[in-house]
Design an enzyme around this catalytic site. Structure first.
Site, PDB file in Angstrom:
ATOM      1  N   GLN A 250       0.850  -1.196   0.000  1.00 31.31           N
ATOM      2  CA  GLN A 250       0.000   0.000   0.000  1.00 31.31           C
ATOM      3  C   GLN A 250       0.883   1.242   0.000  1.00 31.31           C
ATOM      4  O   GLN A 250       1.992   1.227   0.514  1.00 31.31           O
ATOM      5  CB  GLN A 250      -0.980  -0.009   1.174  1.00 31.31           C
ATOM      6  CG  GLN A 250      -0.389  -0.263   2.554  1.00 31.31           C
ATOM      7  CD  GLN A 250       0.229   0.962   3.189  1.00 31.31           C
ATOM      8  OE1 GLN A 250       0.160   2.064   2.645  1.00 31.31           O
ATOM      9  NE2 GLN A 250       0.841   0.782   4.331  1.00 31.31           N
TER      10      GLN A 250
ATOM     11  N   SER B  58       0.568   6.723   3.086  1.00 29.39           N
ATOM     12  CA  SER B  58       1.169   7.811   3.864  1.00 29.39           C
ATOM     13  C   SER B  58       2.258   8.531   3.087  1.00 29.39           C
ATOM     14  O   SER B  58       2.882   7.969   2.184  1.00 29.39           O
ATOM     15  CB  SER B  58       1.785   7.249   5.146  1.00 29.39           C
ATOM     16  OG  SER B  58       0.800   6.712   5.977  1.00 29.39           O
TER      17      SER B  58
ATOM     18  N   SER C  19       4.074  -0.686   3.598  1.00 30.65           N
ATOM     19  CA  SER C  19       4.307  -2.056   4.086  1.00 30.65           C
ATOM     20  C   SER C  19       4.501  -3.008   2.916  1.00 30.65           C
ATOM     21  O   SER C  19       3.807  -2.907   1.917  1.00 30.65           O
ATOM     22  CB  SER C  19       3.126  -2.537   4.923  1.00 30.65           C
ATOM     23  OG  SER C  19       2.901  -1.652   5.978  1.00 30.65           O
TER      24      SER C  19
ATOM     25  N   GLU D 226     -10.349  -2.253   6.157  1.00 29.10           N
ATOM     26  CA  GLU D 226      -9.075  -2.477   6.828  1.00 29.10           C
ATOM     27  C   GLU D 226      -9.260  -2.523   8.335  1.00 29.10           C
ATOM     28  O   GLU D 226      -8.745  -3.384   9.025  1.00 29.10           O
ATOM     29  CB  GLU D 226      -8.114  -1.350   6.427  1.00 29.10           C
ATOM     30  CG  GLU D 226      -6.730  -1.511   6.992  1.00 29.10           C
ATOM     31  CD  GLU D 226      -5.799  -0.396   6.548  1.00 29.10           C
ATOM     32  OE1 GLU D 226      -4.602  -0.585   6.663  1.00 29.10           O
ATOM     33  OE2 GLU D 226      -6.270   0.667   6.095  1.00 29.10           O
TER      34      GLU D 226
ATOM     35  N   ASN E   6      -4.744   4.606  16.751  1.00 28.22           N
ATOM     36  CA  ASN E   6      -5.853   4.430  17.692  1.00 28.22           C
ATOM     37  C   ASN E   6      -6.401   5.773  18.189  1.00 28.22           C
ATOM     38  O   ASN E   6      -7.565   5.854  18.581  1.00 28.22           O
ATOM     39  CB  ASN E   6      -5.407   3.533  18.846  1.00 28.22           C
ATOM     40  CG  ASN E   6      -5.348   2.070  18.411  1.00 28.22           C
ATOM     41  OD1 ASN E   6      -5.468   1.766  17.220  1.00 28.22           O
ATOM     42  ND2 ASN E   6      -5.184   1.171  19.363  1.00 28.22           N
ATOM     43  N   GLU E   7      -5.576   6.812  18.128  1.00 29.47           N
ATOM     44  CA  GLU E   7      -6.090   8.137  18.512  1.00 29.47           C
ATOM     45  C   GLU E   7      -7.122   8.617  17.481  1.00 29.47           C
ATOM     46  O   GLU E   7      -8.158   9.181  17.842  1.00 29.47           O
ATOM     47  CB  GLU E   7      -4.938   9.149  18.641  1.00 29.47           C
ATOM     48  CG  GLU E   7      -4.108   8.972  19.903  1.00 29.47           C
ATOM     49  CD  GLU E   7      -3.319   7.673  19.932  1.00 29.47           C
ATOM     50  OE1 GLU E   7      -2.851   7.239  18.866  1.00 29.47           O
ATOM     51  OE2 GLU E   7      -3.178   7.091  21.024  1.00 29.47           O
TER      52      GLU E   7
END
Lengths: 395, 382
Positions: free
Chosen positions: B128, B131, B163, B247, B363-364
């Site tokens: 992917q 970012s 990744s 995802e 997670n934020e």
């Protein structure tokens, strides 16, 4: 596989929720806490009319047959509205009594809501520590036998020597330092009309409360001492089955308590402003509530799953996680309300204190974990292929 | 309407038995080398081919692309068996769980026929490319360009934390095709490109244990033909968000892997003499894995009745990533001083679990989504 409520079940919870909302439970709870059960008894009758207590009672005793799923759904609503009284204990009593010849003396009154039952469980039962094998086993060696407690010859033989059964074992299993002669405490025995005591010799009736209630951290829970001075109903009550039903009910009740705490706190942080904005716009506040929501969201399927197949280990897992999630939510609720949340006068306190009390009622977190691990270790009698690392292959 | 039912259908149980038998006969006896190494990547690619030869690599896909038309529940059953059998990690996961669902929803027939079969066999492994150095959680601020040219687009800019890109063949991601669009999430286009095309430079990045699990991509006028644009140019954000939902949601981390890890953790705890210090954490891992399994069955049941899953996939992602990390931390503690070694059965999984709270939306970010969309809290300062 269909792990979803059906329309009838949703309608049932919806109607209970509407009835309890209209009942205005905070005033009922406050009366109950003061020892005035009149309004609580009236509400109890309406809960019985809705069929809740019949969900744990076979049809030949006037119940609706055993319906753990609907019972759990009902207890979520009872918890959500912090309904006072020996709710879980009445379910446990119904299960303890239902196979006895004398069942028809008791069960119709419980189903109809004319009787409230309480059950005194052994006081200060032993903390559940499983002794480790003395020799650590090598990783590749033959599997050691699953650790169990040493059988205690003084303890009555139980149907199954599981963590759940041990929980209700009387006498010798009491925690060190507790007085074996001390009267056992039962929830709301002053208001209950049927008082049962689980003793070393079986299940007995207590004719009256043996003293004034002790105060609980939850003022709505009146812990009343009982002595087993009455009739021996059976020498061999179904302790484990009663505990399973009680834990299922209390897991659901705790989930409801947590959901109510979350709803109230979300509403509060939306309207409370500081620095000119709602405090719910601050990330520290938002993330704490997001964590509470996540904890409750994952406790819910455990509770429903345990109701679908009430195995002791699954019920213990549900009880553990629902109570932990409710308590996590209670801490967040108190923190985010600030000082107003710390007052007895503010209704939030009725749920805050219950979240703490339910956590240890009918099994501490450690006792529930022991039941989970007893079961998990059984799965290792026939180990499957040793696995390689699980990981990698993520984005 | 049927009552609540947690049992699988007879057909699904037969499918489970078939999968279990196949896995018992084929899963390598010794674990493959780490897939974040050249040698391990090749070994995992060969494993994908072995799976594909008997149609086990993409069971939920249609038969014509190499799958078995398995529904969601049957896929969950397969995953339970897969991880319980101790089978290798899936080197094709990014393509299979992120790109393929996008192609099913937004791709053309031609793209599906061209891209999916080699993905199913591991012949083409996908990375992917979301970012960028200045666009992480705020993905919509990305600046890599797709510039219109004859018959296609020229990609310019830099992607990072890609990744699998160190060893993969192709990549997919978002590029800014209309820099004048009024809002950051407008004017983005979703493209697939070849990592070996002229103009692509791949610089592997060592993750915490030094293995090149991801890479930086430098793109210098990389030509992408029109046939490799997914959906309409300029509409990439919406398309990517549907992928991001997958995802975080059901398909990235199936309950089977955590059930298997919890099972291994109980075995480790027992082998170490059931030490008291880890009792609570081992029990919590068992309970957490079961909760995640039941949560997923509930979500799958809703999905099968046509409900959109939506923002609850954010609670999902927070839960499994923290469960995975806690589980591996407990394992390392049980190993004692041996736990610091990089070559135990748990080391690779531990290092990988550390990334869980970071990728697929930190997670934020997930907690912000939960607060806003599930709890209805006002939009906040970040």
């Amino acid at each position: 596989m269909r792990f979803l409520l059906d329309a009838e079940q949703r309608a049932f919870t919806g109607s209970l929720h509407a009835m309890l909302s209209a009942a205005g439970t905070p005033a009922v709870i406050r009366d109950w806490s003061r020892g005035d059960p009149a309004r609580g008894r009236a509400l109890w009758s309406r809960i019985a009319e809705a069929g809740v207590f019949g969900l744990a009672v076979p049809e030949d005793h006037g119940g609706l047959g055993r319906h753990p799923v609907e019972l759990a759904l009902a207890f979520v609503e009872l918890g959500r509205h912090a309904v006072p009284g020996p709710l879980v204990e009445t379910v446990a009593a119904a299960v303890l009594l239902q196979d006895l010849p004398s069942a028809k003396r008791f069960l119709p009154g419980l189903v109809a809501g004319t009787d409230l039952a309480t059950v005194a469980t052994p006081l200060g039962h032993a903390l559940t520590t499983t002794p480790a094998p003395t020799e650590p086993a090598p990783d590749t060696g033959p599997p050691p036998t699953a650790p169990t407690r040493d059988p205690d010859p003084a303890r009555p033989r139980l149907a199954a020597d599981t963590a759940a059964a041990r929980y209700l074992a009387p006498g010798p299993d009491r925690a060190p330092g507790t007085d074996p002669a001390a009267p056992q405490l039962a929830l709301d025995a002053d208001a209950a009309t049927l008082r049962l005591v689980l003793t070393a010799d079986g299940l007995r009736v207590a004719t009256a409360a043996a003293g004034p209630p002790r105060r609980s951290l939850d003022p709505a829970r009146r812990l009343t001492p009982l002595t087993p001075d009455g009739e021996l109903l059976t020498p061999d009550p179904p302790r484990e089955r009663a505990l399973t039903w009680a834990r299922l009910a209390i897991a659901a009740q705790a989930l409801g308590v947590g959901l109510a705490l979350l709803d109230r706190t979300v509403a509060y942080v939306r309207q409370r402003t500081q620095f000119g904005v709602p405090i719910g716009s601050f990330q520290a506040v938002r993330h704490r509530l997001a964590d509470a929501r996540t904890a409750l969201e994952f406790a819910r399927p455990l509770v429903l799953g345990a109701a679908v197949s009430p195995r002791p280990a699954d019920v213990a897992a549900a009880k553990l996680m629902a109570c932990e999630a409710a308590y996590t939510t209670a801490r967040a609720a108190l923190q985010l309300h600030g000082a107003i949340g710390y007052t007895a006068e503010y209704d939030l306190s009725l749920w805050l204190t219950k979240a703490r009390a339910l956590r240890t009622a009918w099994g501490t977190p450690e006792e529930c974990r022991e039941a989970v691990l007893d079961d998990a270790l059984k799965g290792h009698d026939a180990p499957r292929r040793p696995a390689g690392p699980v990981g990698e292959a993520g984005p | 309407m049927p009552a609540v039912d947690l049992s699988h259908s007879r057909a699904d149980e037969e499918f489970r038995a078939e999968a279990r038998a196949w896995l018992a006969a084929h899963v390598p006896r010794t674990p493959l080398p780490s897939l974040e190494t050249a040698e391990g990547f090749a070994a995992h690619r060969a494993w994908e081919a072995e799976l594909a030869a008997d149609r086990w690599s993409v069971v939920s896909w249609p038969k014509r692309y190499g799958g078995r038309d398995a529904g969601l529940l049957r896929w969950l059953v397969f995953e339970e068996e897969y991880w319980a059998a101790g089978a290798p990690g899936r080197v094709g996961q990014n393509g299979i769980s992120l790109l393929a669902p996008t192609l099913f929803d937004h791709g053309t027939q031609e793209q599906r026929a061209r891209v999916l079969p080699p993905m199913a066999t591991g012949e083409a492994v996908w990375a992917q490319a979301w970012s960028e150095p200045e666009a992480g959680s705020d993905l919509a601020s990305l600046t890599s360009r797709a510039v219109r040219t004859d018959g296609g687009w020229l990609l310019r800019g830099q992607k990072t934390w890609s990744s699998r890109a160190a060893f993969a063949d192709r990549a997919f991601g978002l590029f800014r095709s209309d820099p004048d669009a009024p809002k950051p999430h407008q004017g983005l286009t979703y493209l697939m490109f070849d990592l070996r095309a002229p103009g692509v430079t791949v610089r592997p990045i060592g993750r915490l244990d030094g293995k090149p699990a991801f890479a930086e991509l430098f793109l210098d006028d990389v030509f992408v033909p029109d046939e490799d644009v997914i959906g309409e140019p300029g509409r990439g954000w919406r398309i990517a968000m549907s992928t991001a939902g997958d995802e975080r949601g059901l398909t990235l981390r199936s309950p089977g892997r955590f059930l298997a890890s919890a099972h291994r953790l109980v075995a480790l705890w027992r082998a170490r003499g059931c030490p008291e210090h880890a009792r609570a954490r081992v029990a919590d891992a068992v309970v957490g894995a079961r909760a995640y399994q039941l949560f997923t069955y509930a979500a799958a049941s809703r999905s099968l009745e046509g409900e959109e899953l939506g923002p609850e996939s954010s609670t999902n992602k927070v839960f499994w990533s923290e469960l995975d990390l806690a589980l591996h931390e407990t394992a390392l503690d049980l190993l004692g001083p041996e736990g610091e070694r990089a070559d135990t059965d748990w080391s690779e999984g531990y290092v990988f679990s550390l990334a869980g709270p970071l990728y697929a939306g930190t997670n934020e970010i997930q907690r912000d989504i939960i607060a806003e969309r599930l709890l209805g809290l006002p939009k906040g300062r970040r």
